[in-house]
Design a protein around this motif. Structure first.
Motif, PDB file in Angstrom:
ATOM      1  N   LYS A  41       0.858  -1.183   0.000  1.00 56.21           N
ATOM      2  CA  LYS A  41       0.000   0.000   0.000  1.00 56.21           C
ATOM      3  C   LYS A  41       0.897   1.237   0.000  1.00 56.21           C
ATOM      4  CE  LYS A  41      -3.537  -2.472   2.462  1.00 56.21           C
ATOM      5  NZ  LYS A  41      -4.405  -2.542   3.620  1.00 56.21           N
ATOM      6  N   THR A  42       0.709   2.104  -0.974  1.00 51.00           N
ATOM      7  CA  THR A  42       1.585   3.261  -1.139  1.00 51.00           C
ATOM      8  C   THR A  42       0.849   4.562  -0.850  1.00 51.00           C
ATOM      9  OG1 THR A  42       1.062   3.390  -3.489  1.00 51.00           O
ATOM     10  CG2 THR A  42       2.996   2.116  -2.877  1.00 51.00           C
ATOM     11  N   PHE A  43       1.624   5.598  -0.518  1.00 53.41           N
ATOM     12  CA  PHE A  43       1.081   6.940  -0.346  1.00 53.41           C
ATOM     13  C   PHE A  43       2.171   7.949  -0.681  1.00 53.41           C
ATOM     14  CE2 PHE A  43       2.816   5.750   3.733  1.00 53.41           C
ATOM     15  CZ  PHE A  43       3.421   6.897   4.226  1.00 53.41           C
ATOM     16  N   ALA A  44       1.759   9.179  -0.942  1.00 51.52           N
ATOM     17  CA  ALA A  44       2.686  10.246  -1.284  1.00 51.52           C
ATOM     18  C   ALA A  44       2.683  11.302  -0.187  1.00 51.52           C
ATOM     19  CB  ALA A  44       2.293  10.878  -2.618  1.00 51.52           C
ATOM     20  N   VAL A  45       3.830  11.963  -0.011  1.00 48.60           N
ATOM     21  CA  VAL A  45       3.980  13.035   0.968  1.00 48.60           C
ATOM     22  C   VAL A  45       4.540  14.249   0.243  1.00 48.60           C
ATOM     23  CG1 VAL A  45       5.152  13.784   3.066  1.00 48.60           C
ATOM     24  CG2 VAL A  45       4.391  11.424   2.853  1.00 48.60           C
ATOM     25  N   VAL A  46       3.876  15.391   0.407  1.00 50.08           N
ATOM     26  CA  VAL A  46       4.344  16.648  -0.184  1.00 50.08           C
ATOM     27  C   VAL A  46       4.915  17.499   0.929  1.00 50.08           C
ATOM     28  CG1 VAL A  46       3.660  18.725  -1.433  1.00 50.08           C
ATOM     29  CG2 VAL A  46       2.571  16.553  -1.962  1.00 50.08           C
ATOM     30  N   LYS A  47       6.153  17.998   0.719  1.00 44.45           N
ATOM     31  CA  LYS A  47       6.798  18.865   1.705  1.00 44.45           C
ATOM     32  C   LYS A  47       7.160  20.189   1.040  1.00 44.45           C
ATOM     33  CE  LYS A  47       9.060  15.204   4.328  1.00 44.45           C
ATOM     34  NZ  LYS A  47      10.364  14.671   4.763  1.00 44.45           N
ATOM     35  N   ILE A  48       6.717  21.263   1.678  1.00 47.67           N
ATOM     36  CA  ILE A  48       7.101  22.607   1.265  1.00 47.67           C
ATOM     37  C   ILE A  48       7.601  23.297   2.523  1.00 47.67           C
ATOM     38  CG2 ILE A  48       6.362  24.807   0.314  1.00 47.67           C
ATOM     39  CD1 ILE A  48       4.251  23.352  -1.275  1.00 47.67           C
ATOM     40  N   GLY A  49       8.914  23.509   2.575  1.00 45.72           N
ATOM     41  CA  GLY A  49       9.509  24.080   3.775  1.00 45.72           C
ATOM     42  C   GLY A  49       9.298  23.152   4.953  1.00 45.72           C
ATOM     43  N   GLU A  50       8.696  23.657   6.011  1.00 43.15           N
ATOM     44  CA  GLU A  50       8.447  22.871   7.228  1.00 43.15           C
ATOM     45  C   GLU A  50       7.119  22.109   7.185  1.00 43.15           C
ATOM     46  OE1 GLU A  50      10.382  22.990  10.238  1.00 43.15           O
ATOM     47  OE2 GLU A  50      11.930  23.952   9.029  1.00 43.15           O
ATOM     48  N   LYS A  51       6.257  22.444   6.237  1.00 47.87           N
ATOM     49  CA  LYS A  51       4.915  21.850   6.192  1.00 47.87           C
ATOM     50  C   LYS A  51       4.900  20.610   5.321  1.00 47.87           C
ATOM     51  CE  LYS A  51       2.818  26.350   6.739  1.00 47.87           C
ATOM     52  NZ  LYS A  51       2.052  26.354   7.925  1.00 47.87           N
ATOM     53  N   LEU A  52       4.080  19.633   5.715  1.00 47.45           N
ATOM     54  CA  LEU A  52       3.913  18.447   4.889  1.00 47.45           C
ATOM     55  C   LEU A  52       2.481  17.966   4.944  1.00 47.45           C
ATOM     56  CD1 LEU A  52       3.828  15.439   6.570  1.00 47.45           C
ATOM     57  CD2 LEU A  52       6.103  16.220   7.111  1.00 47.45           C
ATOM     58  N   ARG A  53       2.079  17.297   3.853  1.00 43.94           N
ATOM     59  CA  ARG A  53       0.743  16.701   3.754  1.00 43.94           C
ATOM     60  C   ARG A  53       0.870  15.323   3.144  1.00 43.94           C
ATOM     61  NH1 ARG A  53      -3.637  20.307   2.719  1.00 43.94           N
ATOM     62  NH2 ARG A  53      -4.884  18.414   2.701  1.00 43.94           N
ATOM     63  N   LYS A  54       0.073  14.373   3.647  1.00 39.40           N
ATOM     64  CA  LYS A  54       0.098  12.997   3.160  1.00 39.40           C
ATOM     65  C   LYS A  54      -1.164  12.697   2.368  1.00 39.40           C
ATOM     66  CE  LYS A  54       2.579  11.122   7.115  1.00 39.40           C
ATOM     67  NZ  LYS A  54       2.526  10.137   8.211  1.00 39.40           N
ATOM     68  N   SER A  55      -1.007  11.900   1.330  1.00 37.03           N
ATOM     69  CA  SER A  55      -2.164  11.427   0.576  1.00 37.03           C
ATOM     70  C   SER A  55      -2.767  10.227   1.298  1.00 37.03           C
ATOM     71  CB  SER A  55      -1.753  11.027  -0.839  1.00 37.03           C
ATOM     72  OG  SER A  55      -1.005   9.833  -0.813  1.00 37.03           O
ATOM     73  N   ASP A  56      -3.900   9.779   0.830  1.00 30.81           N
ATOM     74  CA  ASP A  56      -4.497   8.549   1.344  1.00 30.81           C
ATOM     75  C   ASP A  56      -3.712   7.353   0.805  1.00 30.81           C
ATOM     76  OD1 ASP A  56      -6.506   9.971   2.636  1.00 30.81           O
ATOM     77  OD2 ASP A  56      -7.796   9.935   0.862  1.00 30.81           O
ATOM     78  N   LEU A  57      -3.834   6.214   1.467  1.00 28.39           N
ATOM     79  CA  LEU A  57      -3.200   4.993   0.986  1.00 28.39           C
ATOM     80  C   LEU A  57      -3.903   4.504  -0.273  1.00 28.39           C
ATOM     81  CD1 LEU A  57      -2.698   2.848   4.203  1.00 28.39           C
ATOM     82  CD2 LEU A  57      -0.908   3.771   2.751  1.00 28.39           C
ATOM     83  N   ASP A  58      -3.105   4.031  -1.229  1.00 33.49           N
ATOM     84  CA  ASP A  58      -3.663   3.360  -2.394  1.00 33.49           C
ATOM     85  C   ASP A  58      -3.599   1.868  -2.100  1.00 33.49           C
ATOM     86  OD1 ASP A  58      -4.557   3.181  -5.223  1.00 33.49           O
ATOM     87  OD2 ASP A  58      -2.672   2.079  -5.366  1.00 33.49           O
ATOM     88  N   ASP A  59      -4.742   1.257  -1.853  1.00 28.24           N
ATOM     89  CA  ASP A  59      -4.788  -0.143  -1.436  1.00 28.24           C
ATOM     90  C   ASP A  59      -4.590  -1.125  -2.578  1.00 28.24           C
ATOM     91  OD1 ASP A  59      -5.237   0.559   1.207  1.00 28.24           O
ATOM     92  OD2 ASP A  59      -7.397   0.642   0.920  1.00 28.24           O
ATOM     93  N   SER A  60      -4.943  -0.748  -3.798  1.00 27.09           N
ATOM     94  CA  SER A  60      -4.960  -1.741  -4.872  1.00 27.09           C
ATOM     95  C   SER A  60      -3.965  -1.479  -5.997  1.00 27.09           C
ATOM     96  CB  SER A  60      -6.362  -1.805  -5.472  1.00 27.09           C
ATOM     97  OG  SER A  60      -6.699  -0.538  -5.994  1.00 27.09           O
ATOM     98  N   GLY A  61      -3.229  -0.383  -5.964  1.00 28.01           N
ATOM     99  CA  GLY A  61      -2.401  -0.006  -7.104  1.00 28.01           C
ATOM    100  C   GLY A  61      -1.142  -0.811  -7.315  1.00 28.01           C
ATOM    101  N   GLY A  62      -0.533  -1.331  -6.260  1.00 32.12           N
ATOM    102  CA  GLY A  62       0.728  -2.041  -6.417  1.00 32.12           C
ATOM    103  C   GLY A  62       1.796  -1.122  -6.982  1.00 32.12           C
ATOM    104  N   SER A  63       2.389  -1.499  -8.112  1.00 33.28           N
ATOM    105  CA  SER A  63       3.456  -0.685  -8.698  1.00 33.28           C
ATOM    106  C   SER A  63       2.912   0.487  -9.514  1.00 33.28           C
ATOM    107  CB  SER A  63       4.362  -1.549  -9.566  1.00 33.28           C
ATOM    108  OG  SER A  63       3.635  -2.103 -10.634  1.00 33.28           O
ATOM    109  N   ASN A  64       1.603   0.561  -9.712  1.00 24.63           N
ATOM    110  CA  ASN A  64       0.976   1.657 -10.457  1.00 24.63           C
ATOM    111  C   ASN A  64      -0.150   2.288  -9.628  1.00 24.63           C
ATOM    112  OD1 ASN A  64       2.559   1.176 -12.834  1.00 24.63           O
ATOM    113  ND2 ASN A  64       1.263  -0.596 -13.209  1.00 24.63           N
TER     114      ASN A  64
END
Length: 122
Positions: A41-64
């Motif tokens: 299960k993958t997710f992305a994190v965006v960081k701008i300076g000191e702030k960060l936001r996480k995406s939701d988990l992708d349960d079914s995507g695997g490598s895509n």
């Protein structure tokens, strides 16, 4: 594909804070140890300076994975890079980094010839 758009006036001064609209849609061919990810299960994190936001988990995507994660984040004039990291969650619940993209903030500060204020990264 990552879509980034400027929200505010394209004129930029280093003391101003701008707001970026960031749309993290998907990734392709993610690998860990040279092997395609299958059930992680993958997710992305965006960081701008000191702030960060996480995406939701992708349960079914695997490598895509497909996140279709849209957010708005403030960006101060002193920020040099915007970082987008991709992680996967192990069966034990730990997070391990797959990769990272660092985009120079000058790409969003109006110091280029982009007429429309939109950028696409593949």
């Amino acid at each position: 594909m990552i879509y980034l758009g400027r929200i505010e006036d394209p004129l930029f001064y280093t003391t101003m804070t701008k707001t970026l609209e960031i749309d993290i849609r998907s990734a392709e061919g993610l690998k860990v140890n040279r092997r395609l990810i299958k059930k992680k299960k993958t997710f992305a994190v965006v960081k701008i300076g000191e702030k960060l936001r996480k995406s939701d988990l992708d349960d079914s995507g695997g490598s895509n994975p497909m996140w279709n994660f849209k957010l708005e984040m403030p960006m101060k004039g002193s920020v040099q890079f915007i970082s987008i990291e991709v992680f996967y969650r192990t069966c034990c619940g730990r997070h391990k980094k797959i990769g990272e993209a660092r985009v120079p903030a000058t790409d969003f500060t109006g110091r280029n010839d982009d007429v429309y204020g939109f950028f696409f990264f593949f």
